[in-house]
Design an enzyme around this catalytic site. Structure first.
Site, short mmCIF file in Angstrom:
data_model
loop_
_atom_site.label_atom_id
_atom_site.label_comp_id
_atom_site.label_asym_id
_atom_site.label_seq_id
_atom_site.Cartn_x
_atom_site.Cartn_y
_atom_site.Cartn_z
N GLU A 131 24.35 30.29 20.96
CA GLU A 131 24.54 30.74 19.58
C GLU A 131 23.21 30.62 18.84
O GLU A 131 22.30 29.92 19.32
CB GLU A 131 25.63 29.89 18.90
CG GLU A 131 27.00 30.10 19.53
CD GLU A 131 28.12 29.30 18.84
OE1 GLU A 131 27.83 28.59 17.86
OE2 GLU A 131 29.27 29.39 19.30
N GLY A 135 20.66 26.78 20.88
CA GLY A 135 19.79 26.76 22.05
C GLY A 135 20.48 26.16 23.25
O GLY A 135 21.55 26.60 23.67
N HIS A 354 -7.62 39.71 38.54
CA HIS A 354 -7.80 41.10 38.08
C HIS A 354 -8.88 41.22 37.00
O HIS A 354 -9.29 42.34 36.67
CB HIS A 354 -6.48 41.66 37.53
CG HIS A 354 -5.53 42.14 38.57
ND1 HIS A 354 -4.80 41.29 39.38
CD2 HIS A 354 -5.19 43.41 38.96
CE1 HIS A 354 -4.04 42.01 40.19
NE2 HIS A 354 -4.26 43.28 39.97
N GLY A 355 -9.29 40.09 36.43
CA GLY A 355 -10.31 40.15 35.38
C GLY A 355 -9.84 40.98 34.20
O GLY A 355 -8.67 40.97 33.83
N GLY A 356 -10.75 41.76 33.63
CA GLY A 356 -10.42 42.57 32.45
C GLY A 356 -9.30 43.56 32.71
O GLY A 356 -8.53 43.88 31.80
N GLU A 379 18.57 30.20 31.50
CA GLU A 379 19.51 29.27 32.16
C GLU A 379 19.09 27.81 31.97
O GLU A 379 19.24 26.97 32.86
CB GLU A 379 19.64 29.56 33.67
CG GLU A 379 19.93 30.98 34.04
CD GLU A 379 21.30 31.46 33.60
OE1 GLU A 379 22.02 30.70 32.94
OE2 GLU A 379 21.63 32.61 33.91
N THR A 381 16.02 25.40 29.61
CA THR A 381 14.57 25.21 29.61
C THR A 381 14.14 24.21 30.69
O THR A 381 14.96 23.48 31.25
CB THR A 381 14.10 24.67 28.25
OG1 THR A 381 14.73 23.39 28.04
CG2 THR A 381 14.48 25.61 27.12
#
Length: 401
Positions: A131, A135, A354-356, A379, A381
Site C-alpha cells: 500500500e 512498503g 563500455h566506457g562512454g 519482493e 528489500t
C-alpha cells in the site's frame, strides 16, 4: 552454450524446455527488447509467444492443463527470459505466484474454476500486498474487508501491482477483523481475496479502479499500477481457501516463490551484462590492443563471472529446497539478497567496461543499468532479506540452556 551458470542433474525434459526458451529469447526477445523498453510498450507479441510455448502453465499441475513442472524448471526459465528482457519475466512471475497460491491453498472449486484458464494464459494473474504508506511492513495494511451477508465489501488503496492493468485476476490481501477478537495479532486477521476484473485502466468493475501506469526509471513495458477499492463487493466464496484469517500465511508462501523468481531474474540480467561486457572488451581497442588484454579488465571479467556463478548456484539451491517440500525462507532470502546485489555489481562493471558508450541509449547495457535497481527492492528489500536471514539463523543456532 555458455560456460557459466550451468545446472547439474537436469532431466531430458528440463533441458529441452530450457533449450526452447533460450532459442525464443535469442530470436524473439533480445532483438526487440531495447526498442520496446525505450517506448515503454507492452510486449504483446512476446507474451503471445510465451502462451504458445505453454509457459503460462509451466508450474500448474497437468490435471488442470498445465505442464506440472517444478519451481527449479520455472526459475531456470525465468533466468533465461530475464537475460533477454527482465520486464517479460515480471509478466509471468506474478501470474505464477497467484497460480501457486491457488494450487497450494485454494478450495477445489477455486482450483477447478481458475487453474485451467490460467494454464492457457486466458486468465492472467496479479497479486497485491503493498500500500502507499507501508512498503515492506505488511502487518500495517489498512485496506479492509467487511462482511455483508454472503459478500464482503472491500475498501482501500493498494500500490505496486505488476500486471495491474493487463491481469484479469488479482489476489488482494486485506484486513478482515470479523471473527477475530480485539488484540489478535495483525497477521492473523488478514485474508486474500480472489478478485476478477476486466483488463485495462479506469473502473474495471464496479468499485474497482486501476488509475493507470506508474512511470518508472526502468522495468518498463510491463504495467505497474495502483488499485483502488471503493465499495468493491466480492462473494464470500472468493476468499482464498474459503476462510478468512489465513491471508498473511498464503501470501508469504507465494512470496517465497517470488523471491526465488527475483533471484533468477538477477542471475539472468547479470549473465546478459557479463555477455555484453566480455564481448565489448574483445572489440574495443586502446593503446594498440583489445581492452580484454589489459589486466584491469581481466580482473573485472573474473569478478563478474564469479558472481554470476555464485548467484546461480544459490538460486538453484533455494528452488530445489522448495521443490523438496522443505522450508526454504532462509535459502530464498539468501539467494534473493545475493543475486540482486551481485546483479547490480556485474551490470555496473559491464557499464564501466563500455566506457562512454555505456551511457548511450544505443547500447543494451544502458537498459540493464536502469533495470537492475528494481531487483534490490522487489519482493522485499535487501534489508528485509537480512532480517529474515538473521532471525532464521538464530532459530537454527540458538544456544541451549
Amino acid at each position: 552454450m555458455a560456460r557459466l551458470a550451468q545446472t547439474a542433474g537436469l532431466t531430458d525434459v528440463q533441458r529441452e524446455i530450457l533449450k526452447t526458451v533460450r532459442e525464443f529469447v535469442d530470436k524473439e526477445i533480445i532483438p526487440v527488447a531495447t526498442e520496446l523498453e525505450h517506448r515503454d510498450e507492452y510486449p504483446q507479441a512476446i507474451v503471445d509467444g510465451l502462451k504458445e510455448l505453454g509457459l503460462f502453465g509451466l508450474m500448474i499441475p497437468e490435471e488442470y492443463g498445465g505442464l506440472g513442472e517444478s519451481l527449479l524448471t520455472y526459475a531456470l526459465c525465468v533466468e533465461e527470459i530475464a537475460r533477454g528482457w527482465m520486464s517479460v519475466s515480471g509478466i509471468i512471475n506474478t501470474h505464477f505466484i497467484v497460480a501457486y497460491m491457488l494450487k497450494q491453498h485454494g478450495t477445489q472449486e477455486q482450483k477447478d474454476y481458475f487453474l485451467p484458464r490460467m494454464a492457457l494464459g486466458e486468465v492472467r494473474g496479479a497479486f497485491s500486498m503493498s500500500e502507499p504508506g507501508l512498503g515492506s511492513d505488511v502487518s500495517a495494511i489498512t485496506s479492509k474487508a467487511v462482511k455483508d451477508g454472503d459478500e464482503y465489501v472491500l475498501n482501500g488503496q493498494k500500490m505496486w501491482l505488476t500486471n495491474g492493468g493487463s491481469s484479469t485476476l488479482v489476489a488482494v490481501l486485506v484486513r478482515s477483523d470479523e471473527g477475530h477478537p480485539e488484540g489478535t495479532a495483525p497477521h492473523k486477521s488478514m485474508t486474500t481475496f480472489l478478485v476478477e476484473k476486466e483488463p485495462g485502466f479506469g473502473e474495471v468493475r464496479p468499485g474497482l479502479t486501476i488509475p493507470g501506469k506508474i512511470d518508472k526509471m526502468g522495468y518498463k513495458g510491463v504495467d505497474t499500477t495502483e488499485l483502488i477499492m471503493d465499495g468493491l463487493r466480492i462473494p464470500a466464496n472468493r476468499a482464498l481457501g474459503g476462510q478468512t484469517g489465513r491471508g498473511f500465511y498464503q501470501m508469504m508462501d507465494g512470496v517465497e516463490v517470488g523471491r526465488v523468481n527475483v533471484a533468477a531474474r538477477g542471475c539472468g540480467v547479470a549473465q546478459r551484462a557479463f555477455e555484453l561486457g566480455v564481448s565489448y572488451a574483445q572489440q574495443r581497442h586502446t593503446f594498440g590492443k583489445p581492452i580484454a588484454e589489459h589486466q584491469a579488465i581481466q580482473f573485472k571479467l573474473a569478478e563478474m563471472a564469479t558472481k554470476v556463478e555464485a548467484a546461480h548456484a544459490m538460486m538453484v539451491n533455494a528452488a530445489r529446497k522448495k521443490d523438496s517440500g522443505e522450508r526454504n525462507d532462509l535459502e530464498a532470502g539468501m539467494a534473493k539478497y545475493l543475486a540482486s546485489e551481485y546483479c547490480k555489481e556485474v551490470v555496473e562493471d559491464a557499464f564501466r567496461i563500455h566506457g562512454g558508450y555505456g551511457f548511450s541509449k544505443e547500447y543494451e547495457i544502458e537498459r540493464l543499468y536502469r533495470e537492475a535497481p528494481m531487483l534490490l527492492i522487489g519482493e522485499g528489500t535487501a534489508e528485509i532479506q537480512k532480517m529474515i536471514i538473521g532471525r532464521r539463523l538464530l532459530e537454527e543456532y540458538r544456544l541451549q540452556g
